[in-house]
Design a protein around this motif. Structure first.
Motif, short mmCIF file in Angstrom:
data_model
loop_
_atom_site.label_atom_id
_atom_site.label_comp_id
_atom_site.label_asym_id
_atom_site.label_seq_id
_atom_site.Cartn_x
_atom_site.Cartn_y
_atom_site.Cartn_z
N MET A 31 73.47 25.24 -4.44
CA MET A 31 72.05 25.04 -4.13
C MET A 31 71.87 24.90 -2.62
O MET A 31 72.62 24.19 -1.96
CB MET A 31 71.54 23.79 -4.84
N SER A 32 70.86 25.58 -2.10
CA SER A 32 70.48 25.42 -0.69
C SER A 32 69.34 24.41 -0.65
O SER A 32 68.24 24.68 -1.15
CB SER A 32 70.04 26.77 -0.10
N VAL A 33 69.60 23.24 -0.07
CA VAL A 33 68.64 22.14 -0.12
C VAL A 33 67.54 22.35 0.90
O VAL A 33 67.80 22.54 2.10
CB VAL A 33 69.35 20.79 0.13
N ARG A 34 66.30 22.31 0.44
CA ARG A 34 65.12 22.38 1.31
C ARG A 34 64.33 21.08 1.17
O ARG A 34 64.37 20.22 2.04
CB ARG A 34 64.24 23.59 0.93
N SER A 35 63.62 20.94 0.02
CA SER A 35 62.89 19.69 -0.23
C SER A 35 63.80 18.65 -0.87
O SER A 35 63.52 17.45 -0.80
CB SER A 35 61.69 19.95 -1.15
N GLY A 36 64.87 19.10 -1.51
CA GLY A 36 65.78 18.18 -2.19
C GLY A 36 65.28 17.72 -3.53
O GLY A 36 65.91 16.87 -4.17
N ARG A 37 64.16 18.27 -3.99
CA ARG A 37 63.54 17.81 -5.24
C ARG A 37 63.99 18.60 -6.46
O ARG A 37 63.72 18.21 -7.59
CB ARG A 37 62.01 17.90 -5.12
N GLN A 38 64.67 19.72 -6.25
CA GLN A 38 65.14 20.53 -7.38
C GLN A 38 66.66 20.48 -7.55
O GLN A 38 67.21 21.10 -8.44
CB GLN A 38 64.72 22.00 -7.18
N ASN A 45 82.09 12.34 4.99
CA ASN A 45 82.15 13.75 5.40
C ASN A 45 80.91 14.55 5.04
O ASN A 45 80.79 15.71 5.42
CB ASN A 45 83.38 14.42 4.76
N ILE A 46 79.98 13.95 4.27
CA ILE A 46 78.76 14.66 3.91
C ILE A 46 77.77 14.55 5.06
O ILE A 46 77.29 13.47 5.39
CB ILE A 46 78.13 14.11 2.61
N SER A 47 77.46 15.68 5.67
CA SER A 47 76.55 15.69 6.81
C SER A 47 75.12 15.44 6.35
O SER A 47 74.74 15.78 5.22
CB SER A 47 76.63 17.03 7.53
N PRO A 48 74.28 14.85 7.21
CA PRO A 48 72.87 14.65 6.87
C PRO A 48 72.18 15.98 6.58
O PRO A 48 72.53 17.02 7.15
CB PRO A 48 72.30 13.98 8.12
N VAL A 49 71.22 15.95 5.69
CA VAL A 49 70.49 17.16 5.29
C VAL A 49 69.07 17.09 5.85
O VAL A 49 68.40 16.06 5.74
CB VAL A 49 70.45 17.29 3.76
N GLN A 50 68.64 18.19 6.46
CA GLN A 50 67.27 18.26 6.98
C GLN A 50 66.33 18.62 5.84
O GLN A 50 66.44 19.67 5.23
CB GLN A 50 67.19 19.32 8.09
N ILE A 51 65.42 17.71 5.54
CA ILE A 51 64.50 17.90 4.41
C ILE A 51 63.22 18.60 4.88
O ILE A 51 62.62 18.24 5.90
CB ILE A 51 64.15 16.57 3.76
N THR A 52 62.81 19.62 4.09
CA THR A 52 61.53 20.30 4.31
C THR A 52 60.69 20.09 3.06
O THR A 52 60.87 20.79 2.05
CB THR A 52 61.74 21.79 4.56
N PRO A 53 59.78 19.13 3.06
CA PRO A 53 59.11 18.69 1.82
C PRO A 53 58.41 19.79 1.04
O PRO A 53 58.38 19.76 -0.19
CB PRO A 53 58.11 17.63 2.32
N ASP A 54 57.80 20.75 1.71
CA ASP A 54 56.96 21.72 1.00
C ASP A 54 57.70 22.99 0.56
O ASP A 54 57.07 23.93 0.07
CB ASP A 54 55.78 22.12 1.90
N VAL A 55 59.01 23.01 0.75
CA VAL A 55 59.79 24.21 0.40
C VAL A 55 60.78 23.88 -0.72
O VAL A 55 61.54 22.92 -0.60
CB VAL A 55 60.55 24.77 1.62
N ASN A 56 60.73 24.65 -1.79
CA ASN A 56 61.63 24.39 -2.93
C ASN A 56 63.08 24.72 -2.58
O ASN A 56 63.36 25.60 -1.76
CB ASN A 56 61.21 25.23 -4.14
N ASP A 57 63.98 24.00 -3.22
CA ASP A 57 65.40 24.30 -3.06
C ASP A 57 65.68 25.71 -3.62
O ASP A 57 64.97 26.18 -4.52
CB ASP A 57 66.26 23.28 -3.81
N ARG A 58 66.71 26.32 -3.09
CA ARG A 58 67.00 27.70 -3.47
C ARG A 58 68.38 27.81 -4.11
O ARG A 58 69.36 27.28 -3.58
CB ARG A 58 66.95 28.60 -2.22
N LEU A 59 68.44 28.48 -5.24
CA LEU A 59 69.70 28.73 -5.90
C LEU A 59 70.38 29.93 -5.25
O LEU A 59 69.80 31.01 -5.16
CB LEU A 59 69.49 29.00 -7.40
N CYS A 60 71.59 29.75 -4.76
CA CYS A 60 72.29 30.80 -4.03
C CYS A 60 73.63 31.12 -4.69
O CYS A 60 74.12 30.37 -5.53
CB CYS A 60 72.53 30.38 -2.57
N TRP A 61 74.20 32.24 -4.26
CA TRP A 61 75.51 32.66 -4.74
C TRP A 61 76.32 33.09 -3.53
O TRP A 61 75.83 33.82 -2.68
CB TRP A 61 75.37 33.82 -5.72
N LYS A 62 77.57 32.65 -3.45
CA LYS A 62 78.43 33.02 -2.33
C LYS A 62 79.13 34.33 -2.66
O LYS A 62 79.82 34.45 -3.67
CB LYS A 62 79.45 31.92 -2.07
#
Length: 291
Positions: free
Chosen positions: A1-8, A67-84
């Motif tokens: 998951m690519s975290v944006r808002s962190g809500r999904q 070791n978990i780096s802080p995440v920059q939250i963007t409230p109005d953007v949904n998290d994105r499901l990604c594939w490597k």
């Protein structure tokens, strides 16, 4: 998951950081004792100042959390499901991307476009694919399988010419009967350099696989139709005792290809007009491109 808002994104179960899934080393009991639930999202464990809301005791129990780096939250953007992908780059999740990563890879087949193309006759192309892969149940292959009695194997001979066992290379088109059919059919296309041997045909298919000219496309249709109807005649003689002469079978192939060509959209250039004349197709029976 690519975290944006962190809500999904589920903080424990989803793959969103280098330590994911966190549930692999923090038990559900520890999660509940800390006041979290199993449905907690990433946004729920991030403070307003961007720091993590892990209990202080967890840093002693699970020091890897540092070791978990802080995440920059963007409230109005949904998290994105990604594939490597295979190169390690994150791509948008799709069934194609997943299959491309998981599938077995073999050497690229050079003749594939000579078998499968938009103007092909599907059943002929499928049969041609079996021919190229040498997967037809010809007598030489059955002998290797030891199918039938020893007496029957000794009596095996080509149903078309009654000489020797049939095989892929024999049927296409070294057999006397099949060779006569092939010569009659290929006289309508520019394949003068192609002999009766299968090696010569597959070499032509390799060299012309990506050609988009009308002549090349018709040649590919002719090859597929010829193998299809020769095999059909072989089976008809073997199982039904029905026989057609080489001239009759060649006419069946030519009529089938001609009918397919009549569905093409031709231009007005002399070369394409020559193709129509060679196949005895009247201009009034086809769609002529006004351009």
């Amino acid at each position: 998951m690519s975290v944006r808002s962190g809500r999904q994104t589920n903080v424990w179960s989803d793959n969103w950081c280098t330590l994911s899934p966190i549930r692999a080393f923090i038990t559900p009991r520890a999660i509940a004792n800390a006041g979290f639930s199993l449905d907690t999202k990433v946004a729920d464990v991030i403070a307003d100042d961007g720091h993590w809301l892990w209990p202080q005791a967890w840093y002693d129990l699970f020091p890897v959390l540092i070791n978990i780096s802080p995440v920059q939250i963007t409230p109005d953007v949904n998290d994105r499901l990604c594939w490597k992908d295979l190169e390690g780059n994150l791509q948008g999740f799709s069934s194609w991307e997943v299959w491309n990563c998981l599938r077995n890879r073999c050497q690229r087949i050079t003749w594939a476009s000579s078998v499968w193309f938009s103007q092909c006759i599907p059943r002929h192309s499928f049969h041609l694919w079996l021919v190229v892969k040498n997967k037809l149940k010809t007598q030489d292959r059955m002998a290797v399988w030891e199918a039938g009695s020893e007496t029957n194997l000794r009596l095996m001979c080509c149903p078309l010419c009654n000489y020797d066992r049939d095989s892929r290379n024999h049927l296409f088109f070294q057999c006397v009967y099949a060779s006569e059919v092939w010569r009659k059919v290929k006289s309508l296309v520019d394949m003068d350099d192609v002999t009766d041997s299968w090696d010569s045909i597959i070499q032509w298919m390799d060299l012309n696989a990506h050609s988009r000219t009308a002549e090349s496309i018709i040649c590919r249709i002719v090859v597929a139709a010829s193998t299809y109807f020769v095999w059909q005649e072989r089976n008809s003689r073997l199982f039904n005792q029905n026989r057609r002469s080489a001239s009759v079978l060649a006419k069946v192939i030519i009529d089938t290809v001609r009918l397919k060509i009549m569905g093409f959209r031709f231009g007005r250039c002399p070369k394409q007009q020559k193709i129509l004349d060679r196949w005895l197709i009247s201009k009034k029976n086809i769609d002529i491109d006004p351009g």
